[in-house]
Scaffold this motif. Sequence first.
Motif: not given
Length: 543
Positions: A70-74
């Motif tokens: 999630f954090l990587a995509i975000n």
Amino acid sequence: MTHYFDRIRQQMQANWEKPALCDYKGDIFTFCDTAIQIERLHLLFEQMGIQKGDRIALCGKNQARWAVAFLAINTYEAVVVPLLANFHPDNIRNILNISECKMLFTDVEIWQGMGEGNLGGLRQAISLADFEPLWCEETDREKHARINGLFDQKYPHGMTADDVHYPTDNDKELAIINYTSGSTGDPKGVMLRYECFSANVEYGQANMPSSPNDTLLSILPLAHMFGMVFELLYPLCGGTPIYFLGKAPSPSILMKALRDVRPYLITAVPMIFEKIYGKKIKPLLSKPMVRSLMYVPFIQKFIFKKIRREIDATFGGNIRLYIMGGAAVNPEVERFFHKIGLHFTIGYGMTEAAPLLTYERWDKFVLRSCGKAMSFLQLRIDSDNPSRKPGEIQAKGISLFSGYYKNEEATRAAFTDDGWFRTGDTGVIDKAGNVFIRGRLKSMLLSSNGQNIYPEEIESIIINQPFVLEAVVVMRNDKLVALCLLDQDAMRKNGVGQVEVVNEIVRATNEQTDPYSKISAVEVRTEPFEKTAKLSIKRYLYS
């Protein structure tokens, strides 16, 4: 307002070697590990030609790697499309197509369950177990194999905290499309901007600050807005280690995890606390000896303190705050918890607000309310007498969504002509700004004499009766009928018959309701009610 990316970066740099994202009894990612994994996924996105604004789906059980993905995509500025792990495979495929997702992070079991089918423009599926490809073209598989070399080339001496940089000039841009339903017909994708999350995170850290010395147990689904924001982004922005339980645990595993993790905060539906009160506390207070001792002030104070400590111990013994939400709270339970000084408050929110609309600190919280409007929001009541006559609660502010993805009709219907969001909930706001919810507009019942009846309020009383597991109140021939699922095993153990239980439900409920809200009968169900992905009862099936 501070961007939540900036807060995450600051915590990474300040707590580089400390735990950040942890699987309960499993993998532990420090802030350093998290930053490195994010960077490796960024390199993968670059190799795959992923551009800013491209959609990447995320569908899996709660786990540390879900949060990392999630954090990587975000932070890459692709748009996250989080999907609940229990969505039907056909619905997952449908949403992947509607959202034009190019990549999917998922569990092996979910991917296998999807089988053959139209995947639209999806280029690859990546396992949340190890970030290795589950399915992709052979040329893309080769790109996966190059990531280690690319990372070593970019960071020949290893990545350090000073290398962490995330964009913060994107407040007004689309960050997430969140589907609250997996319906194959016309699922509504809630479009949320980066500023929606920054506002909620900032409010959370200002009003219930967390620190690296705290711990949090993530229980709510991360694909749901409350779990995503208040069991991931907000605590992480305070440097707090988060422990993920994975699949829905048994009560014994949950209790053990609470004792081991000792979280500082618990967010839960009222039913959990109502059951604790109904099954443990109320029977104790009903004993003749205890009842007589309650008249002695210093003994009453001692009993209340002991009960409060036992509730805290049940949840790990380190709780600073309980937040209830998602349903009406039984008035009797609420009054008792207030009387014993339990640190609880009741919030109100929805996906379209990312998620909070109202909140108040536990020591300022007004009984029967759900707090006051968030500092970054305005609320109004669509009524000619907002403090007395219930009307629809409407909202305006920077945390509200931009609309429903590719659904202009639903977007137009969600807002008034002057730009206020229609929550679909009814309530009043007193002169001090406290919001009191009466119920959902769609579920409101109208009596023959024109009285508005809010079934949720009656259900909150019924559910607190002995042996009641679930309840829905409906209108039949202008009379209120309670549909109840009873705990048949407990009734047998206690030697109590169904007729006795039903009669007591009617008596006890009508004793606490207004004349026009009294139930006339109880229909006993043998099966649990059908529920939505948010575990709300599908009320429309029983009306």
